[in-house]
Every structure is written in structure tokens, then in C-alpha cells.
Scaffold this active site. Structure first.
Site, mmCIF file in Angstrom:
data_model
loop_
_atom_site.group_PDB
_atom_site.id
_atom_site.type_symbol
_atom_site.label_atom_id
_atom_site.label_comp_id
_atom_site.label_asym_id
_atom_site.label_seq_id
_atom_site.Cartn_x
_atom_site.Cartn_y
_atom_site.Cartn_z
ATOM 1 N N HIS A 1 -3.085 7.691 6.437
ATOM 2 C CA HIS A 1 -3.398 6.449 5.716
ATOM 3 C C HIS A 1 -4.869 6.086 5.977
ATOM 4 C CE1 HIS A 1 -2.209 3.042 3.382
ATOM 5 N NE2 HIS A 1 -2.430 2.164 4.333
ATOM 6 N N HIS B 1 -9.984 1.940 -0.317
ATOM 7 C CA HIS B 1 -8.539 1.695 -0.215
ATOM 8 C C HIS B 1 -8.067 1.202 -1.575
ATOM 9 C CE1 HIS B 1 -4.599 0.816 0.936
ATOM 10 N NE2 HIS B 1 -4.788 0.259 2.123
ATOM 11 N N CYS C 1 0.809 -1.218 0.000
ATOM 12 C CA CYS C 1 0.000 0.000 0.000
ATOM 13 C C CYS C 1 0.843 1.271 0.000
ATOM 14 C CB CYS C 1 -0.938 -0.006 1.207
ATOM 15 S SG CYS C 1 -1.912 -1.501 1.315
#
Lengths: 397, 182
Positions: free
Chosen positions: A282, A319, A149
């Protein structure tokens, strides 16, 4: 490329400052920078019910829908779709920069899993990166990068480091990941997916929701941007990264790894905690991620008097895995450009001990020019980018 | 000790090693009860051998050890295995977590405790030279250096099917212990 040039320790020349001269994204809320920004300011979310035939194990996600994505190459099999989406978005970043492909010295593409769990074709990540480069008409060998990520953020980090180091003058960089049946199944079995909705930093947070998208930026040495009179969105002032060394899925919940990444980025940028006006977190809304970030922010800002606003875009975009670092860098630059942090309406009951202001009641104005984006990836990858608003009426000087 | 092709100006090769295997699955698992792609264990084997070769000059401060992994093959074995189960709705969470190419570097860091900056480049080793050297420079000798050592670990699969992992441990010339890194 120019020859390998070392930077004098402690002082990068102003000409080697890293300017952002172009950016583009493809998100569940659309692909026009201004239109998507307005939707973020309105608290819109791209998360919706997935079609019944999508082999979904989750039911809701932030998929790309409408317009170009209902047919043609962007509805093609996974590998072809990955290449088409990357080329489309990266091409838009080049146009935003007013830059021809021939002017790009280096292309860096980050992705976490790409289409490789869903496509029978035996292609490597690099095969697809090369195809994207060819579709864009780029001349040199590209760089393939995969740090889960953090991939999109690390693509920017690498490009910035090569520009600051005098190795190249102009880079196209970014990240991409697609929504797929395999990724949904994987995150469902890992227990990272929310059964309800995504609520970063809320007491009721219970997981993330997947999305898909791409984000690309054109970075240039200030001298190169100035020579062609380029418009400058902002500057990549500093970058830093670290590894938690704690395994493949569990972050270091002490926050120490994230703190190290941010402090390295501060040192590279020559800024202090007091200089930070805004943070794009995040913000996955998993318990461990949000705990880690809250602890990290408390360590960084405790006792400094600084209170930067923290926002998160995953309730809007989902996400997007390998794309998220690039998409969030763009969102941070737009936040700095407009002087406002977009709202986080999904957070209604702020988790105890969260140390910084969150825009839960609506967008919040900013009082500074500098912010940072933080990404935390599987495999322990923590990456921080310190970004600064453009000045001089948007032109490099 | 000879300089490696990965040594930019201002850096020095502290130790290196090569591991050559017909089957990367033969490399020892260094974390009990953990699934990782066979290439990850093979890379960890190469890193262990290179650290041994460093002797007294081996990195002491783990938070200042950076890692760059390079392999075009990367996690292909695990990606294929996981993909095969998707149509039937079968998915091992541990294998899913180990399917991303970044997991190769994640495993190396978990085995040895390295907490410096890290990157994974799933691309041909030769094509990664320029970017790797630039990142080594940025981390070791650039402004606001963030590492005292860089571990470069590469993996290649030859035409005859044999796998080769190489590791190079680099430091700054005249690195002093207890340096004031961030």
C-alpha cells in the site's frame, strides 16, 4: 447470470480459475499500459505543482494532465468527469480484452468519495455507477462498492469470488477516484498529507501525496477465456480481507488485521509465503501505514527464508484512493509479466527493521510467478489479492 | 426462525432484527467522542438487536465475523454537511473521515469488534441480492472459507422519509465452535 452455484469446499475446478484477460488504467503518468510501465521502470513520478486556480490546500499532487484531460468531458464538473473517466478507462479494458460489452455478465465499480464532496448535484454513488454502465452499453444492474482505499481491490475481489463461485463467467471491475479541492482539504486537516514529498518506507517519511486515476480489469472464468481464445495477463489466484475494528482513520498498527487478510488470500490461493516473489505494498508513506505493513511482512515472512521484493507505486501515481487497489493490481500483473519490480528511488534511507528487500537502487529482477497486492483503507478495510503471471504463451488453455 | 432472503444454500439464519426511525440521528452513539454518520449508528443499533436475538448462538469468535453493509442513501447526510463547508475552506477531519460510505461498516466493526472480511455496497438493497448471496457463500462455505458468521446490515429510506435498518446474522449449517478458519 447463471444460477447461484456453490463451489466444492477446498477445490475450485480449473475451469473456474479466474483469468485477467483485459486491463487498462488512467494515471498521472499516462494511460498506455506499456508506456506507463516503462515510466515506472525509469522511476518517473506524476506528482507536480497544481495550477494556482485549483483551490489547492496542498500545492502538489499527481493530477491527470495533458492530452484528453485538458478539455472536453474530462475537464468537466466533478460528477460528469467521474463518469467520463470511468467509462473511458473501463472501455479501454474491454478493448484490451477483445470483449464486447454484451459479453460482460457483471460490472463492479469501486470508489471512495467519488465527486460527492465537490459537486452540488444530489447524486448517489450508485447513480454514477449506473451512468457509467449505460455509457459502456452494459445491460445489467451494476454493483457499487465503497471500502475507502480498498475499493478498487475489493471490486476485483467481488468479481473473482462470483466467477470462482460459478455465478457469472465474465466481469468488468475496477476503481476510480478524482483529485478534488475537498479531498485535498480533508487530508490536509487529517494530517495525512506530506509537506515535502512521498517516501514510502524511508526513515524521513512524513505522509502521502494525493493522486487521481482509474483502473479496470476484465476477469473471466478460464473456460470462458479459453472458448474465445483470449489472451491472459495472469490469474487472480486468491483473495482475502479483514477489518481492523479500530475506528475510521487509525489502522491496527500491530499488523494483525493486515496479516489476517493476507493469510486468508494465501489459503484461497493455495500458496505459502515461500511462493511469493513480489509484493505491491500500500506504501502511503504515512508513519502508521508503513509501520503496519513492515510489521505485517515481518510476521508473514519471518523464519520462512522467503524474501519477496516489495515495491510501491504511490510515489509515481500519488494516492488515488478508491482507484489505488485496481491500479496496483495492474502494476503487479505487469511486474510479474515482465519479471521485474519497478524501483523506489524516493526511499533513500530504509526505515529500521523493514524485513524485505526494496528496489531503492533500481529495478530488481524477480524469480517467481506469484505476488500479492495489499491495500489498507480508512474504516479498517484490509484487502489482499494474490496474482499469478499468465502462462501458455498468454493464451487460456 | 424463518430463513431470510439472504440465506444461500448451506447457511442458516441465526438472528435478525429491524430498527425503524423517523430520524436516524436518534440512534444512540455507541463510541464516545466519535462522529459517525447517523446511518452508521442506526445500523449499529440493528446489529445489536440482531445479536441479542441470536441468544446463545451469537458469534463468539470476532475475527471470524464478516460484515456486508448495503445502503443507497449511505452517508449522504455527512457528505452534504462536509461539502457545504468546502467553498469556505472549512473541514472537520472527523466528519471527513466519516463521509465515505465505507465508514458505515467501519463503525459497525469498531463497535462490535468484528474482524472478518467486510464490504460496503452503496446501492439499492434489492439490486445487491445476487452479489451479497455470492459473497456470503464465498466467506462461509466456499473453498478456504474465511468466516464463521456473516452480518448483513441494510438501510433504506422510505418515500415517507422514515429510515429502516435491518440486520441478519448468518452462520453455516452445522457450524461447530472452534472451527479451523483462516
Amino acid at each position: 447470470m447463471t444460477a447461484d452455484v456453490s463451489v466444492t469446499a477446498g477445490r475450485a475446478s480449473a475451469d473456474r480459475a479466474v483469468c485477467v484477460t483485459g486491463m487498462a488504467w488512467t494515471t498521472a503518468l499516462g494511460n498506455e499500459l506499456g508506456e506507463v510501465w516503462q515510466k515506472l521502470l525509469s522511476g518517473c513520478s506524476g506528482i507536480r505543482e497544481l495550477p494556482a486556480d485549483a483551490a489547492s490546500t496542498i500545492g502538489r499532487a499527481a493530477g491527470l494532465g495533458g492530452g484528453d484531460f485538458e478539455g472536453g468531458e474530462l475537464a468537466a464538473p466533478p460528477a460528469r468527469r467521474q463518469v467520463a473517466l470511468a467509462a473511458t478507462t473501463a472501455g479501454a479494458a474491454l478493448r484490451d480484452a477483445g470483449c464486447e460489452p454484451v459479453g460482460i455478465d457483471l460490472f463492479v465499480l469501486g470508489s471512495s468519495l467519488g465527486p460527492h464532496l465537490d459537486d452540488a448535484a444530489d447524486t448517489s454513488p450508485n447513480d454514477l455507477t449506473v451512468l457509467v454502465g449505460k455509457e459502456l452499453g452494459l445491460g445489467q444492474s451494476p454493483v457499487s462498492l465503497s471500502t475507502a482505499c480498498s475499493s478498487g481491490a475489493d471490486a476485483i475481489l467481488v468479481a473473482a469470488a462470483l466467477i470462482r463461485g460459478g455465478v457469472v463467467d465474465r466481469c468488468l471491475c475496477g476503481g476510480i477516484d478524482l483529485l478534488s479541492a475537498a479531498k485535498q482539504l480533508g487530508h490536509s486537516t487529517l494530517g495525512t498529507a506530506s509537506p515535502t514529498t512521498i517516501r514510502p518506507f524511508d526513515t524521513r517519511r512524513d505522509g502521502m501525496m494525493l493522486g487521481e486515476g482509474a483502473g479496470f480489469l476484465v476477469l473471466e472464468a478460464r473456460s470462458a477465456a479459453r472458448d474465445r481464445g483470449a489472451r491472459v495477463w495472469g490469474e487472480v489466484r486468491g483473495w482475502g480481507s479483514s477489518n481492523d475494528a479500530s475506528g475510521l482513520t487509525a489502522p491496527d498498527t500491530s499488523g494483525a488485521g493486515a496479516v489476517r487478510a493476507v493469510r486468508r488470500a494465501f489459503a484461497k490461493a493455495g500458496v505459502r509465503a515461500e511462493d511469493i516473489a513480489v509484493i505491491n505494498a500500500h506504501g502511503t508513506a504515512t508513519k502508521v501505514n508503513d509501520d503496519t505493513e513492515a510489521t505485517c511482512f515481518a510476521e508473514l515472512f519471518g523464519g520462512t527464508g522467503a524474501e519477496p521484493v516489495v515495491f510501491a507505486t504511490k510515489p509515481a501515481f500519488g494516492h488515488t484512493l478508491g482507484a489505488t487497489g485496481a491500479i496496483e493490481a495492474i502494476a503487479l500483473l505487469l511486474s510479474l509479466h515482465h519479471g521485474v519490480a519497478p524501483p523506489l528511488p524516493q526511499c533513500e534511507e530504509i526505515m529500521p527493521g523493514f524485513p524485505l528487500p526494496l528496489p531503492t537502487e533500481g529495478a530488481l529482477p524477480l524469480t517467481g510467478a506469484t505476488g500479492f497486492s495489499l491495500t489498507l483503507g480508512f474504516g479498517g478495510f484490509n484487502t489482499c489479492l494474490v496474482l499469478e503471471r499468465g502462462t501458455h504463451e498468454g493464451r487460456a488453455t | 426462525m424463518t430463513d431470510s432472503p439472504w440465506c444461500p444454500e448451506g447457511t442458516v439464519l441465526v438472528g435478525d432484527a429491524v430498527v425503524d426511525l423517523a430520524d436516524p440521528g436518534k440512534a444512540p452513539r455507541r463510541i464516545p467522542s466519535t462522529y459517525a454518520d447517523p446511518v452508521a449508528w442506526m445500523m449499529a443499533d440493528a446489529v445489536a438487536a440482531a445479536l441479542d436475538a441470536c441468544g446463545a448462538d451469537a458469534p463468539a469468535e470476532l475475527s471470524e465475523v464478516a460484515v456486508i453493509g448495503i445502503s443507497e442513501h449511505a452517508t449522504r447526510h455527512t457528505l452534504r454537511a462536509v461539502a457545504a463547508g468546502v467553498p469556505a475552506g472549512r473541514m472537520s477531519p472527523m466528519r471527513f473521515a466519516a463521509a465515505g460510505p465505507g465508514s458505515l461498516v467501519g463503525v459497525v466493526c469498531a463497535v462490535f469488534g468484528f474482524q472478518g472480511p467486510t464490504l460496503m455496497l452503496p446501492m439499492p438493497v434489492a439490486d445487491a441480492a445476487v452479489v451479497t448471496r455470492a459473497m456470503i457463500t464465498d466467506w462461509l462455505t466456499g473453498d478456504a472459507a474465511s468466516a464463521a458468521h456473516v452480518v448483513v446490515v441494510t438501510h433504506e429510506c422510505a418515500e415517507d422519509g422514515r429510515h429502516r435498518a435491518r440486520c441478519f446474522v448468518l452462520g453455516r449449517r452445522n457450524t461447530t465452535r472452534g472451527s479451523q478458519l483462516v
